[in-house]
Design an enzyme around this catalytic site. Sequence first.
Site, PDB file in Angstrom:
ATOM      1  N   ASP A   1      35.377  41.311  26.777  1.00 50.57           N
ATOM      2  CA  ASP A   1      35.644  41.317  28.249  1.00 50.57           C
ATOM      3  C   ASP A   1      36.924  40.166  28.742  1.00 50.57           C
ATOM      4  OD1 ASP A   1      35.700  41.121  30.940  1.00 50.57           O
ATOM      5  OD2 ASP A   1      33.434  40.880  31.215  1.00 50.57           O
TER       6      ASP A   1
ATOM      7  N   ASP B   1      43.700  41.732  34.989  1.00 52.66           N
ATOM      8  CA  ASP B   1      44.630  40.791  35.654  1.00 52.66           C
ATOM      9  C   ASP B   1      45.588  40.424  34.678  1.00 52.66           C
ATOM     10  OD1 ASP B   1      42.791  40.956  37.842  1.00 52.66           O
ATOM     11  OD2 ASP B   1      42.545  38.921  37.793  1.00 52.66           O
TER      12      ASP B   1
ATOM     13  N   GLU C   1      44.909  39.709  48.239  1.00 51.88           N
ATOM     14  CA  GLU C   1      44.007  40.723  47.689  1.00 51.88           C
ATOM     15  C   GLU C   1      42.677  40.717  48.370  1.00 51.88           C
ATOM     16  OE1 GLU C   1      40.957  39.550  44.972  1.00 51.88           O
ATOM     17  OE2 GLU C   1      41.684  37.543  44.552  1.00 51.88           O
TER      18      GLU C   1
ATOM     19  N   LYS D   1      39.580  31.067  36.967  1.00 47.52           N
ATOM     20  CA  LYS D   1      38.112  30.616  37.092  1.00 47.52           C
ATOM     21  C   LYS D   1      37.382  29.854  36.222  1.00 47.52           C
ATOM     22  CE  LYS D   1      37.640  34.739  39.106  1.00 47.52           C
ATOM     23  NZ  LYS D   1      38.694  35.115  39.773  1.00 47.52           N
TER      24      LYS D   1
HETATM   25  N1  PSU Z   1      39.352  34.488  43.048  1.00 45.55           N
HETATM   26  C1  PSU Z   1      38.205  34.384  43.710  1.00 45.55           C
HETATM   27  N2  PSU Z   1      37.347  35.275  44.029  1.00 45.55           N
HETATM   28  C2  PSU Z   1      37.412  36.430  43.415  1.00 45.55           C
HETATM   29  C3  PSU Z   1      38.341  36.955  42.797  1.00 45.55           C
HETATM   30  C4  PSU Z   1      39.396  36.045  42.350  1.00 45.55           C
HETATM   31  O1  PSU Z   1      38.458  33.394  44.455  1.00 45.55           O
HETATM   32  O2  PSU Z   1      36.346  37.161  43.751  1.00 45.55           O
HETATM   33  C5  PSU Z   1      38.499  38.266  42.019  1.00 45.55           C
HETATM   34  C6  PSU Z   1      39.609  38.832  41.695  1.00 45.55           C
HETATM   35  O3  PSU Z   1      40.070  39.974  42.451  1.00 45.55           O
HETATM   36  C7  PSU Z   1      40.086  38.912  40.409  1.00 45.55           C
HETATM   37  C8  PSU Z   1      38.702  39.261  39.947  1.00 45.55           C
HETATM   38  O4  PSU Z   1      41.025  39.995  40.364  1.00 45.55           O
HETATM   39  O5  PSU Z   1      37.813  38.435  40.802  1.00 45.55           O
HETATM   40  C9  PSU Z   1      38.711  39.364  38.394  1.00 45.55           C
HETATM   41  O6  PSU Z   1      37.503  40.214  38.218  1.00 45.55           O
HETATM   42  P1  PSU Z   1      37.262  40.416  36.581  1.00 45.55           P
HETATM   43  O7  PSU Z   1      36.887  39.177  35.804  1.00 45.55           O
HETATM   44  O8  PSU Z   1      36.077  41.448  36.544  1.00 45.55           O
HETATM   45  O9  PSU Z   1      38.592  41.127  36.015  1.00 45.55           O
HETATM   46 MN    MN Z   2      35.797  42.389  32.918  1.00 46.85          MN
END
Ligand code: PSU
Ligand code: MN
Length: 316
Positions: free
Chosen positions: A138, A142, A25, A159
Amino acid sequence: MMSRIALSDAVAAALAEGRPVVALESTIISHGLPRPRNLAAARHFESLLLGSGVTPATIAVIDGVARVGLNDAQLARIAEDPGVTKVSVRDLAPAMTQRASGATTVAATALLAHRAGIRVFSTGGLGGVHRGAAQSFDESADLVALAGLPITVVSAGTKSILDVPATLERMETLSITVLGYRTSRYPGFYLADSGLGMDWRVETPAEVVEVMVAQDALDLRRAILVANPLPGEKQLDPALHDRVLADALGRAEAEGVTGKDTTPFLLAYFREHTGGASLEVNVELAANNIVLGGQIAREWARRGAPDAPAGAGDRD
Ligand code: PSU
Ligand code: MN
């Protein structure tokens, strides 16, 4: 219909010849890691695969073209151009028609990888259910994306800035298969153990491929998440982690950070308040996942299991 997904020559040749390919990604490069370290990390991630005979396919939208496999100038563009936005699945089509440039999230990367015929994808940590989601709703796109795509995603769990128990519940509902790689403890991204368990554990890349083959036999077009923890000695210090996390969540709320800005904000806060230690851990865990993704892709190619034809996920 004219496809606006452009495969690099290297990726197209590898897929045509049944050689291993791993999707990577780009949001982690544009929004997850700081400049200039992000470009060095992006190159490092690709070199880990190239060094073991696996073709890297970093994915992004560049000037309206969805690209699977980037050249060095395109990698640099993602890393250095502040105009590069964060593109999830719903952003893909307008980004393409408006000739925008965007780094793809796990969701958008998985979609484009699947359309290109790639079966294995490595990332850092998956998106999931945010803390307070019962109020804010929220939840990362993914999860829903992976629920509908037959792709194997290697990640260091969810995360730790997220609501990890809620994320595991949602993955159960969405029928995303979760395999612990050499562990029964669900990894916590910066931490080796999130404190939660998993039902299924595998010991080798070959076992992961067997699960992929079995899911194909069932025509089960959903993602397999390979949860791959960092070795304990490489994780972020848990006490430091918990302290910074509490502060980070407080700051995000005080500053009114919401929506797609939340994850980049929290990751950046961690970086600043761990003296850069979280950055090293983030690069390390992503590299760890890329190495394992390469091993799984090699095993997949060795079995001669054909990659799903592009668009296979669309059939009824
Ligand atoms: N994993 C990491 N760093 C990141 C991400 C994942 O180590 O920046 C990113 C990925 O692209 C994932 C996104 O899809 O964070 C999720 O964002 P959100 O929570 O807004 O969906
Ligand atoms: Mn979000």
